[in-house]
Write a protein that holds these residues in place. Structure first.
Motif, short mmCIF file in Angstrom:
data_model
loop_
_atom_site.label_atom_id
_atom_site.label_comp_id
_atom_site.label_asym_id
_atom_site.label_seq_id
_atom_site.Cartn_x
_atom_site.Cartn_y
_atom_site.Cartn_z
N GLY A 223 10.58 -2.13 -2.36
CA GLY A 223 12.01 -2.36 -2.19
C GLY A 223 12.46 -1.69 -0.90
N SER A 224 13.75 -1.63 -0.69
CA SER A 224 14.25 -1.04 0.55
C SER A 224 14.01 0.48 0.59
CB SER A 224 15.74 -1.34 0.71
OG SER A 224 16.46 -0.80 -0.38
N SER A 225 14.06 1.13 -0.55
CA SER A 225 13.84 2.58 -0.55
C SER A 225 12.85 3.02 -1.63
CB SER A 225 15.16 3.30 -0.77
OG SER A 225 15.67 3.01 -2.05
N SER A 226 12.24 2.08 -2.30
CA SER A 226 11.29 2.45 -3.36
C SER A 226 10.04 1.59 -3.27
CB SER A 226 11.94 2.27 -4.73
OG SER A 226 12.17 0.90 -4.99
N LEU A 227 9.00 2.09 -3.90
CA LEU A 227 7.76 1.35 -4.02
C LEU A 227 7.29 1.52 -5.46
CD1 LEU A 227 5.31 -0.18 -2.78
CD2 LEU A 227 4.29 2.07 -2.39
N LYS A 228 7.29 0.44 -6.20
CA LYS A 228 6.78 0.48 -7.57
C LYS A 228 5.33 0.01 -7.55
CE LYS A 228 11.30 -0.32 -9.49
NZ LYS A 228 12.20 -1.27 -10.13
N PHE A 229 4.53 0.58 -8.44
CA PHE A 229 3.13 0.19 -8.48
C PHE A 229 2.62 0.23 -9.92
CE2 PHE A 229 3.35 4.73 -7.75
CZ PHE A 229 2.42 5.26 -8.64
N ALA A 230 1.59 -0.57 -10.16
CA ALA A 230 0.94 -0.59 -11.47
C ALA A 230 -0.53 -0.89 -11.26
CB ALA A 230 1.57 -1.63 -12.39
N GLY A 231 -1.37 -0.21 -12.03
CA GLY A 231 -2.80 -0.46 -12.00
C GLY A 231 -3.24 -1.08 -13.31
N PHE A 232 -4.05 -2.11 -13.22
CA PHE A 232 -4.49 -2.86 -14.40
C PHE A 232 -6.01 -2.82 -14.51
CE2 PHE A 232 -0.45 -4.53 -13.10
CZ PHE A 232 0.24 -4.71 -14.28
N ASP A 233 -6.51 -2.87 -15.75
CA ASP A 233 -7.96 -2.89 -15.96
C ASP A 233 -8.45 -4.33 -16.03
OD1 ASP A 233 -7.30 -3.83 -18.51
OD2 ASP A 233 -7.84 -1.97 -19.52
N VAL B 74 -8.72 -5.65 -6.24
CA VAL B 74 -7.67 -6.56 -5.78
C VAL B 74 -6.37 -5.79 -5.64
CG1 VAL B 74 -6.32 -8.62 -6.35
CG2 VAL B 74 -8.72 -8.51 -6.99
N VAL B 75 -5.64 -6.07 -4.56
CA VAL B 75 -4.30 -5.51 -4.38
C VAL B 75 -3.36 -6.69 -4.20
CG1 VAL B 75 -2.81 -4.09 -2.94
CG2 VAL B 75 -5.20 -3.42 -3.30
N ALA B 76 -2.29 -6.71 -5.01
CA ALA B 76 -1.29 -7.77 -4.93
C ALA B 76 0.04 -7.14 -4.54
CB ALA B 76 -1.16 -8.48 -6.27
N HIS B 77 0.81 -7.85 -3.73
CA HIS B 77 2.11 -7.35 -3.31
C HIS B 77 3.15 -8.42 -3.55
CE1 HIS B 77 5.34 -6.24 -0.48
NE2 HIS B 77 5.01 -5.03 -0.88
N ARG B 78 4.21 -8.04 -4.23
CA ARG B 78 5.30 -8.98 -4.52
C ARG B 78 6.23 -9.03 -3.30
NH1 ARG B 78 10.61 -8.23 -7.37
NH2 ARG B 78 11.16 -10.31 -8.06
N ILE B 79 6.52 -10.24 -2.86
CA ILE B 79 7.43 -10.43 -1.74
C ILE B 79 8.56 -11.35 -2.20
CG2 ILE B 79 7.70 -11.36 0.58
CD1 ILE B 79 4.75 -10.68 1.03
N VAL B 80 9.80 -10.92 -1.95
CA VAL B 80 10.96 -11.73 -2.30
C VAL B 80 11.66 -12.09 -1.01
CG1 VAL B 80 13.15 -11.79 -3.51
CG2 VAL B 80 11.22 -10.60 -4.53
N HIS B 81 11.88 -13.37 -0.82
CA HIS B 81 12.58 -13.83 0.37
C HIS B 81 13.98 -14.26 -0.03
CE1 HIS B 81 13.40 -15.53 4.21
NE2 HIS B 81 13.34 -16.77 3.79
N GLY B 82 14.97 -13.65 0.59
CA GLY B 82 16.36 -13.89 0.21
C GLY B 82 16.96 -15.14 0.74
N GLY C 164 3.98 3.42 -11.88
CA GLY C 164 4.70 4.48 -11.20
C GLY C 164 5.68 3.96 -10.18
N GLN C 165 6.35 4.93 -9.55
CA GLN C 165 7.36 4.60 -8.57
C GLN C 165 7.46 5.69 -7.53
OE1 GLN C 165 11.12 3.24 -10.07
NE2 GLN C 165 12.24 4.10 -8.37
N VAL C 166 7.64 5.27 -6.30
CA VAL C 166 7.94 6.18 -5.21
C VAL C 166 9.39 5.93 -4.84
CG1 VAL C 166 7.39 6.83 -2.83
CG2 VAL C 166 5.58 6.00 -4.36
N ASP C 167 10.22 6.97 -4.90
CA ASP C 167 11.63 6.86 -4.57
C ASP C 167 11.89 7.73 -3.34
OD1 ASP C 167 14.40 6.98 -4.34
OD2 ASP C 167 14.71 6.96 -6.51
N ARG C 168 12.03 7.09 -2.19
CA ARG C 168 12.19 7.85 -0.95
C ARG C 168 13.54 8.55 -0.87
NH1 ARG C 168 8.26 7.11 2.70
NH2 ARG C 168 9.54 7.42 4.53
#
Length: 85
Positions: A11-21, A77-85, A30-34
């Motif tokens: 996001g603009s000031s955060s990074l959410k992440f999840a690890g899957f088996d 595998v690393v996946a990144h969600r991208i939202v285009h406004g 988890g989440q990184v909140d800058r």
């Protein structure tokens, strides 16, 4: 921790992440909140596995390194969600 897939949602000031088996079960989220200057994560049972302050000036590379240390393995595998406004 045997993470196969790492999903990222920036996001603009955060990074959410999840690890899957391999069975597609979340094993860490988890989440990184800058703005708050924190990185936190919980395991599948809800136990806190990471909760610490981060420097507001830390780079994205530093943040990703902290997540990689938490996972203790390189995901296949690393996946990144991208939202285009």
């Amino acid at each position: 921790m045997s993470v196969v897939l790492l999903a990222l949602n920036a996001g603009s000031s955060s990074l959410k992440f999840a690890g899957f088996d391999r069975a597609a079960q979340a094993i860490v989220r988890g989440q990184v909140d800058r703005h708050a200057g924190r990185i936190s994560a919980r395991d599948a049972t809800g136990n806190t596995v990471l909760d610490c302050a981060i420097d507001a000036a830390s780079s994205l590379n530093d943040t990703l390194a902290a997540i990689a240390d938490l996972l203790d393995a390189e995901p296949a595998v690393v996946a990144h969600r991208i939202v285009h406004g």
